[in-house]
Enzyme design. Structure first.
Site, PDB file in Angstrom:
ATOM      1  N   ALA A  65       0.850  -1.181   0.000  1.00  6.65           N
ATOM      2  CA  ALA A  65       0.000   0.000   0.000  1.00  6.65           C
ATOM      3  C   ALA A  65       0.895   1.243   0.000  1.00  6.65           C
ATOM      4  CB  ALA A  65      -0.917  -0.007   1.212  1.00  6.65           C
ATOM      5  N   GLY A 110       0.091  -4.912   0.720  1.00 11.59           N
ATOM      6  CA  GLY A 110      -1.126  -4.898  -0.091  1.00 11.59           C
ATOM      7  C   GLY A 110      -0.938  -5.548  -1.444  1.00 11.59           C
ATOM      8  N   GLU A 113      -1.475  -9.079  -0.836  1.00 13.33           N
ATOM      9  CA  GLU A 113      -2.892  -9.279  -0.510  1.00 13.33           C
ATOM     10  C   GLU A 113      -3.768  -9.333  -1.759  1.00 13.33           C
ATOM     11  OE1 GLU A 113      -3.960  -7.453   3.703  1.00 13.33           O
ATOM     12  OE2 GLU A 113      -2.697  -6.081   2.554  1.00 13.33           O
ATOM     13  N   GLU A 133       4.067  -5.543   7.131  1.00 18.16           N
ATOM     14  CA  GLU A 133       3.373  -4.451   7.821  1.00 18.16           C
ATOM     15  C   GLU A 133       3.853  -4.242   9.260  1.00 18.16           C
ATOM     16  OE1 GLU A 133       0.485  -5.815   4.590  1.00 18.16           O
ATOM     17  OE2 GLU A 133       1.920  -6.757   5.955  1.00 18.16           O
TER      18      GLU A 133
END
Length: 259
Positions: A65, A110, A113, A133
């Protein structure tokens, strides 16, 4: 108008969703996720598209992200961002078509993910996959803490999540996180080969298989096998089932029409 961060290219029966923020290693910000959502809405209704390839432009699949966008948000905004990513990645997972993530370079945070929400993942040699993360004081927010253990098992997932350390492509294959490792220059070719295989198979049966697997994973064996029986029965109502069985008896190749 916003920049085009997710490009949709349809070639025959195959759609390619290309993440294209190469300078940011295809980091996922809210606009990227919203553009992906818009394309998924189109593709879930597009019966002539038989498979979908998700890939990244440049040196990475997606390196997480966008931290620059997240650094100053508060808890309420973080919850909204998490729910946005979860909603869109759930839509990706629920698509009727088989989805293939082609991973080169980095698939982190992300980025991993979104790959986890695809049905099949193929990695290039040298790829790195991880959920780092914890190293910035948070945890996955787009479903990684839930999908990763379901795919590779709780112990291995916890090791990746708690250490934040990425794994290489060969380790990812040993874990069952990816199903093949190929040379980077052969990555798209491998994805297209698989997509072409799906194009020759009965689309509804492929969809029923996806639903049986994903829905069955959320329940016990008894309910899961009951769901399987329901999808098995539904498959018998399709023209492709009739064609497939008749072709088998006649010793010829079936011609499936997705009906």
């Amino acid at each position: 108008m916003s920049e085009e961060y997710v490009k949709l290219v349809i070639e025959g029966t195959t759609a390619k969703l290309i993440l294209q923020r190469p300078k940011q290693l295809n980091a996922l910000n809210q606009e990227v996720i919203r553009q992906l959502d818009a394309h998924l809405t189109q593709l879930e209704k597009q019966k002539d598209v038989r498979s979908i390839i998700l890939c990244g432009e440049g040196r990475a699949f997606a390196a997480g992200a966008d931290i620059a966008e997240m650094v100053d948000i508060d808890s309420l905004q973080a919850a909204e961002f998490s729910r946005l990513g979860q909603k869109v990645f759930a839509k990706l997972e629920a698509l009727p078509q088989p989805t293939i993530a082609l991973i080169q370079g980095y698939a982190l945070g992300g980025g991993l993910e979104v790959a986890l929400a695809c049905d099949i993942r193929i990695a290039a040699e040298g790829a790195k996959l991880g959920q780092p993360e914890v190293s910035i004081g948070v945890l996955p927010g787009f479903g990684g803490s839930q999908r990763l253990p379901r795919i590779i098992g709780q112990g291995r997932a916890l090791h990746m999540l708690l250490t934040g350390e990425p794994i290489d492509a060969q380790t990812a294959m040993a874990y069952g996180l990816v199903t093949a490792v190929v040379k980077e220059e052969e990555l798209m070719e491998e994805g297209i080969k698989l997509a072409n295989k799906f194009a020759k198979l009965p689309a509804k049966a492929l969809h029923f298989i996806k639903r049986a697997v994903y829905e069955g994973a959320e329940t016990d064996l008894e309910r899961g096998t009951a769901q399987e029986a329901a999808f098995f029965a539904l498959a018998f109502s399709t023209n492709d089932r009739k064609e497939g069985m008749q072709a088998f008896l006649e010793r010829r190749k079936p011609e499936f029409r997705g009906e």
